[in-house]
Design a protein around this motif. Structure first.
Motif, PDB file in Angstrom:
ATOM      1  N   VAL A 156     -23.431 -11.413  16.716  1.00  0.00           N
ATOM      2  CA  VAL A 156     -23.499 -12.772  17.249  1.00  0.00           C
ATOM      3  C   VAL A 156     -23.913 -12.757  18.718  1.00  0.00           C
ATOM      4  CG1 VAL A 156     -22.138 -14.828  17.799  1.00  0.00           C
ATOM      5  CG2 VAL A 156     -21.859 -13.709  15.577  1.00  0.00           C
ATOM      6  N   ARG A 157     -23.347 -11.831  19.500  1.00  0.00           N
ATOM      7  CA  ARG A 157     -23.715 -11.737  20.919  1.00  0.00           C
ATOM      8  C   ARG A 157     -25.196 -11.399  21.072  1.00  0.00           C
ATOM      9  NH1 ARG A 157     -20.370  -8.125  22.234  1.00  0.00           N
ATOM     10  NH2 ARG A 157     -18.741  -9.333  23.270  1.00  0.00           N
ATOM     11  N   ARG A 158     -25.672 -10.464  20.304  1.00  0.00           N
ATOM     12  CA  ARG A 158     -27.080 -10.048  20.372  1.00  0.00           C
ATOM     13  C   ARG A 158     -28.000 -11.195  19.947  1.00  0.00           C
ATOM     14  NH1 ARG A 158     -26.392  -5.856  17.449  1.00  0.00           N
ATOM     15  NH2 ARG A 158     -27.096  -6.738  15.468  1.00  0.00           N
ATOM     16  N   MET A 159     -27.621 -11.895  18.884  1.00  0.00           N
ATOM     17  CA  MET A 159     -28.438 -12.979  18.354  1.00  0.00           C
ATOM     18  C   MET A 159     -28.597 -14.107  19.373  1.00  0.00           C
ATOM     19  SD  MET A 159     -27.733 -15.144  14.869  1.00  0.00           S
ATOM     20  CE  MET A 159     -26.093 -15.629  15.438  1.00  0.00           C
ATOM     21  N   PHE A 160     -27.498 -14.523  19.990  1.00  0.00           N
ATOM     22  CA  PHE A 160     -27.587 -15.618  20.957  1.00  0.00           C
ATOM     23  C   PHE A 160     -28.256 -15.162  22.252  1.00  0.00           C
ATOM     24  CE2 PHE A 160     -24.604 -17.644  18.090  1.00  0.00           C
ATOM     25  CZ  PHE A 160     -25.069 -18.944  18.098  1.00  0.00           C
ATOM     26  N   GLY A 161     -28.116 -13.904  22.592  1.00  0.00           N
ATOM     27  CA  GLY A 161     -28.847 -13.392  23.743  1.00  0.00           C
ATOM     28  C   GLY A 161     -30.344 -13.479  23.547  1.00  0.00           C
ATOM     29  N   GLN A 162     -30.808 -13.242  22.315  1.00  0.00           N
ATOM     30  CA  GLN A 162     -32.239 -13.276  22.022  1.00  0.00           C
ATOM     31  C   GLN A 162     -32.819 -14.684  22.081  1.00  0.00           C
ATOM     32  OE1 GLN A 162     -32.684 -11.419  18.197  1.00  0.00           O
ATOM     33  NE2 GLN A 162     -32.122  -9.375  18.931  1.00  0.00           N
ATOM     34  N   ILE A 163     -32.023 -15.698  21.724  1.00  0.00           N
ATOM     35  CA  ILE A 163     -32.565 -17.061  21.661  1.00  0.00           C
ATOM     36  C   ILE A 163     -32.180 -17.899  22.882  1.00  0.00           C
ATOM     37  CG2 ILE A 163     -32.553 -17.030  19.143  1.00  0.00           C
ATOM     38  CD1 ILE A 163     -30.082 -18.876  19.245  1.00  0.00           C
ATOM     39  N   GLU A 219     -17.484 -14.716  31.579  1.00  0.00           N
ATOM     40  CA  GLU A 219     -17.870 -13.989  30.380  1.00  0.00           C
ATOM     41  C   GLU A 219     -16.606 -13.493  29.683  1.00  0.00           C
ATOM     42  OE1 GLU A 219     -21.185 -11.456  31.052  1.00  0.00           O
ATOM     43  OE2 GLU A 219     -20.825 -10.266  29.239  1.00  0.00           O
ATOM     44  N   ALA A 220     -16.307 -14.058  28.524  1.00  0.00           N
ATOM     45  CA  ALA A 220     -15.045 -13.763  27.849  1.00  0.00           C
ATOM     46  C   ALA A 220     -15.170 -13.992  26.352  1.00  0.00           C
ATOM     47  CB  ALA A 220     -13.935 -14.645  28.416  1.00  0.00           C
ATOM     48  N   ASP A 221     -14.415 -13.227  25.575  1.00  0.00           N
ATOM     49  CA  ASP A 221     -14.369 -13.331  24.123  1.00  0.00           C
ATOM     50  C   ASP A 221     -13.351 -14.408  23.737  1.00  0.00           C
ATOM     51  OD1 ASP A 221     -14.037 -12.991  21.348  1.00  0.00           O
ATOM     52  OD2 ASP A 221     -14.245 -10.816  21.469  1.00  0.00           O
ATOM     53  N   GLU A 237     -18.918  -9.454  16.240  1.00  0.00           N
ATOM     54  CA  GLU A 237     -19.112  -9.798  17.646  1.00  0.00           C
ATOM     55  C   GLU A 237     -20.446  -9.282  18.168  1.00  0.00           C
ATOM     56  OE1 GLU A 237     -16.410  -8.448  16.403  1.00  0.00           O
ATOM     57  OE2 GLU A 237     -14.649  -9.615  17.010  1.00  0.00           O
ATOM     58  N   ALA A 238     -20.791  -8.045  17.822  1.00  0.00           N
ATOM     59  CA  ALA A 238     -22.020  -7.444  18.326  1.00  0.00           C
ATOM     60  C   ALA A 238     -23.245  -8.210  17.835  1.00  0.00           C
ATOM     61  CB  ALA A 238     -22.100  -5.981  17.908  1.00  0.00           C
TER      62      ALA A 238
END
Length: 264
Positions: A13-20, A109-111, A10-11
């Motif tokens: 994937v969340r970080r990766m999509f936040g960057q792009i 904002e939800a998982d 989760e960490a």
């Protein structure tokens, strides 16, 4: 030598999509030659909402909200649409995009593995190009089924591998070589998001394998239709039962944290 295990935590994937997030829409449309827009339109046509049903639609892993907006347009706003994603940066852009079109879509904002919505709420639960990024695919599907109302449908639009050998060869060359290079240059992702993309697609079940997972999650009458020679595939299933649902619209939808819910 075996390839390294794909990190779908989760960490990460969340970080990766936040960057792009800033280049996400541009690259999605450019790298797919705008065909991704047609895939979403086809989804709304093949899995149409029921405008006579007051129950809302949920677009899960909504990203910047493209499929949520597609359904909003398909109903002319007559059916409430809710977008959910666990990447805040994506939701900021989704909310701005919805506001720019005048669409009253709340973004939460939800998982996907622990949705903050009651059982049997939505007439339709959709996800476009996001299920493969959920750490536990089976749990994500179970949550989609849980929040769908009895008789409601679950629709998954996802990349797949073309079955035609010649098309598959060309697709593989583009997907593994060209797309990651362009994506990385434009997005400058520190997490190598556009190297992750082809790896995540190749590691994800498609066709009958994904349909079987949907059945195992509790869906009936599951069918799928390949799109554009199988580059993408639409999967649809129905939650068994025909019980009615209270006329609640979007009222009473419990949110994980109202402070991070983005409303137009």
């Amino acid at each position: 030598m075996s390839s390294p295990v794909l990190d779908k935590s989760e960490a990460r994937v969340r970080r990766m999509f936040g960057q792009i997030a800033g280049s996400y829409d541009f690259l999605n449309h450019a790298l797919s030659l705008n065909i991704d827009k047609r895939w979403r339109t086809i989804t709304a046509r093949l899995v149409p909402p029921n405008t006579a049903d007051p129950a809302p639609i949920l677009d899960l892993c909504t990203g910047t909200g493209d499929l949520a907006l597609t359904y909003h347009r398909a109903t002319s706003g007559a059916v409430p649409v809710v977008g959910a994603d666990f990447c805040h940066e994506m939701l900021v852009r989704a909310a701005a995009k919805a506001k720019g079109t005048g669409a009253a879509i709340p973004f939460v904002e939800a998982d996907a593995q622990a949705l903050p919505f009651p059982d049997d709420t939505f007439q339709l639960v959709t996800v476009a190009f996001g299920l493969r990024n959920v750490t536990d695919t089976d749990q994500g599907l179970r949550e989609m089924v849980r929040v769908a109302k009895p008789g409601g449908r679950v629709a998954v639009l996802e990349f797949s591998r073309p079955r035609n050998r010649l098309i598959g060869w060309g697709y593989g060359l583009y997907f593994r070589r060209v797309l990651p290079l362009i994506g990385q240059v434009v997005s400058r992702s520190r997490e190598n998001a556009y190297n992750y993309l082809p790896r995540s697609v190749l590691a994800f079940p498609d066709y009958d394998a994904l349909a079987d997972k949907m059945r195992a999650a509790g869906l009936a009458d599951v069918w799928f239709r390949p799109l554009t020679f199988g580059v993408a595939t639409l999967y649809v299933g129905t939650k068994p039962g025909t019980e009615g649902l209270r006329d609640s619209g979007t009222e009473g939808l419990r949110e994980t944290n109202p402070a991070v819910s983005l409303r137009p």
